[in-house]
Design a protein around this motif. Structure first.
Motif, PDB file in Angstrom:
ATOM      1  N   LEU A  18       1.048  -1.234   0.035  1.00  0.00           N
ATOM      2  CA  LEU A  18       0.040   0.007   0.214  1.00  0.00           C
ATOM      3  C   LEU A  18       0.989   1.293   0.115  1.00  0.00           C
ATOM      4  N   PHE A  19       1.966   1.060   0.689  1.00  0.00           N
ATOM      5  CA  PHE A  19       2.877   2.400   0.857  1.00  0.00           C
ATOM      6  C   PHE A  19       3.340   2.635  -0.481  1.00  0.00           C
ATOM      7  N   VAL A  20       3.931   1.727  -1.373  1.00  0.00           N
ATOM      8  CA  VAL A  20       4.661   1.868  -2.620  1.00  0.00           C
ATOM      9  C   VAL A  20       3.542   2.338  -3.569  1.00  0.00           C
ATOM     10  N   ALA A  21       2.343   1.552  -3.502  1.00  0.00           N
ATOM     11  CA  ALA A  21       1.070   2.061  -4.476  1.00  0.00           C
ATOM     12  C   ALA A  21       0.752   3.642  -4.274  1.00  0.00           C
ATOM     13  N   ASP A  22       0.893   3.838  -2.766  1.00  0.00           N
ATOM     14  CA  ASP A  22       0.421   5.453  -2.684  1.00  0.00           C
ATOM     15  C   ASP A  22       1.535   6.172  -3.199  1.00  0.00           C
TER      16      ASP A  22
END
Length: 421
Positions: A18-22
């Motif tokens: 989620l962190f990388v996607a965001d």
């Protein structure tokens, strides 16, 4: 229990995706925040009023579908909503450079793209904030929000510079391609999240209007949430008035190159990044409630420097003012969003977030339209000043609430949370 090891939640596979996607999506979004209005200003020679209408279209969805979106999201798996929202926004953005290359790009198309982008952003944001407690647990919400706000801060630093330079080198429509690709990459990383939500069980007497009303009653019946909604909504209204015309002031009236505009916005956004890293320490020092009002009340006046912008050294004075304002806004957001998520029971998370988005982001299209009207009638620079003066007063609802002195804020449990009257 809160995560204790060195890298915290970043060691958790699902949060890391989620962190990388965001990160990818936020940087790309910042490119569009620069490129889409510059498409209108530079490629289509849009007037201040037309730029204001475009800004209103980009956020009108929070008024149009903000409330039902929460009820719908609470009926669906939030991970699926995130993936669909990313893919849909990539397709919409891709239509802009295609139309430009074909010689058919018009302001009505930009209005349509802005409006539909807003619709999918509403669903994405509601699902995103409602998904985080499921993904990391309520004890880790402040850390999770702080790390994701750090992503937002980095994107505000890197994105505008990248966007401005891409516009300057490749033209504004082509720069939007970068954002379309970013949304596709974001969807890929969200798809790599392993933890699956159970499909929500449909209630026997499920009724959309009743579900929307439950979310409204939960937010408006809670004095603390009500004061946060008033503060954030008025701040967003005034900021939208000012920022809609700030780009017009730089690009049109002062003839600042697109690359320099991007660097200016990025320089100012360093404040947001610092705020993301400092938020947890500030909350421990001041207490949760005081952090909410002090963070926005003491930094909003620095935005007045943006209305004094001129070529030369005053360009960077405006960047400093923007940075100080962003510092306060990010600390404020981490504190109040974490409180909202921790207070709200699981079954109401989508509706609480949608109701808050409706109340606080629903003011943004009004602000964008007002900015365009005021810019055409009283002047672009004067409109920036009007918006920033109004923003200085936005902290008053939380200041005149129990939040002013509450070092520890109340929390709900997984089942229910009682309103605070």
């Amino acid at each position: 229990m809160p995560v204790k090891h060195r890298f915290g939640l970043l060691r958790e596979h699902d949060f890391r995706q989620l962190f990388v996607a965001d990160t990818i999506s936020q940087v790309g979004t910042q490119v569009t925040h620069i490129a889409l209005p510059l498409v209108a200003i530079l490629a289509l020679d849009a007037s201040p009023l037309e730029v204001g209408v475009l800004a209103a279209c980009e956020t009108a969805a929070f008024l149009l579908v903000g409330l039902p979106a929460g009820a719908w999201v609470d009926r669906m798996r939030r991970r699926s909503v995130l993936i669909f929202g990313d893919v849909a926004r990539a397709v919409l953005l891709g239509s802009v450079p295609v139309a430009w290359w074909a010689g058919t790009l018009t302001m009505p198309q930009l209005y349509t793209v802005g409006l539909l982008l807003g619709v999918f952003t509403v669903f994405f944001d509601v699902a995103y904030q409602s998904y985080l407690p499921h993904l990391v647990g309520r004890d880790n919400l402040v850390e999770g929000n702080a790390k994701l706000e750090a992503v937002r801060g980095v994107s505000h630093v890197a994105g505008p510079t990248a966007g401005g330079l891409l516009v300057q080198w490749l033209t504004a429509p082509v720069a939007i391609v970068a954002d379309a690709v970013s949304f596709l990459l974001s969807a890929v990383f969200v798809g790599l999240i392993r933890k699956r939500e159970p499909k929500p069980e449909p209630a026997a007497d499920r009724h959309l209007g009743r579900e929307i009303g439950e979310g409204l009653r939960f937010v408006l019946g809670n004095r603390l949430l009500r004061s946060i909604a008033m503060c954030t909504g008025s701040s967003n209204l005034c900021t939208s008035i000012a920022m809609t015309m700030f780009l017009v002031l730089l690009a049109d009236e002062l003839d600042v190159p697109a690359g320099t505009i991007g660097v200016l916005m990025s320089t100012g956004s360093i404040g947001g990044l610092v705020g993301a890293f400092a938020a947890m320490r500030i909350a421990r020092w001041l207490g949760q409630g005081p952090t909410i009002w002090i963070s926005i009340g003491t930094t909003a006046p620095f935005g007045l420097l943006m209305a004094t912008v001129q070529p030369g050294w005053k360009l960077w004075l405006a960047a400093f003012g923007f940075g100080a304002m962003m510092f306060g806004a990010v600390v404020y957001n981490i504190a109040q969003v974490s409180f909202r998520q921790g207070l709200t029971p699981e079954r109401l998370l989508g509706r609480m977030n949608a109701t808050m988005r409706f109340l606080v982001w629903g003011t943004m299209p009004v602000g964008g339209l007002l900015g365009g009207v005021l810019g055409a009638r009283v002047g672009v620079r004067e409109t920036v000043m009007i918006g920033m003066v109004g923003g200085c007063l936005a902290f008053l609802p939380v200041f005149f609430s129990p939040l002013r002195t509450m070092r520890e804020l109340p929390r709900g449990d997984e089942r229910e949370a009682a309103p605070v009257g």
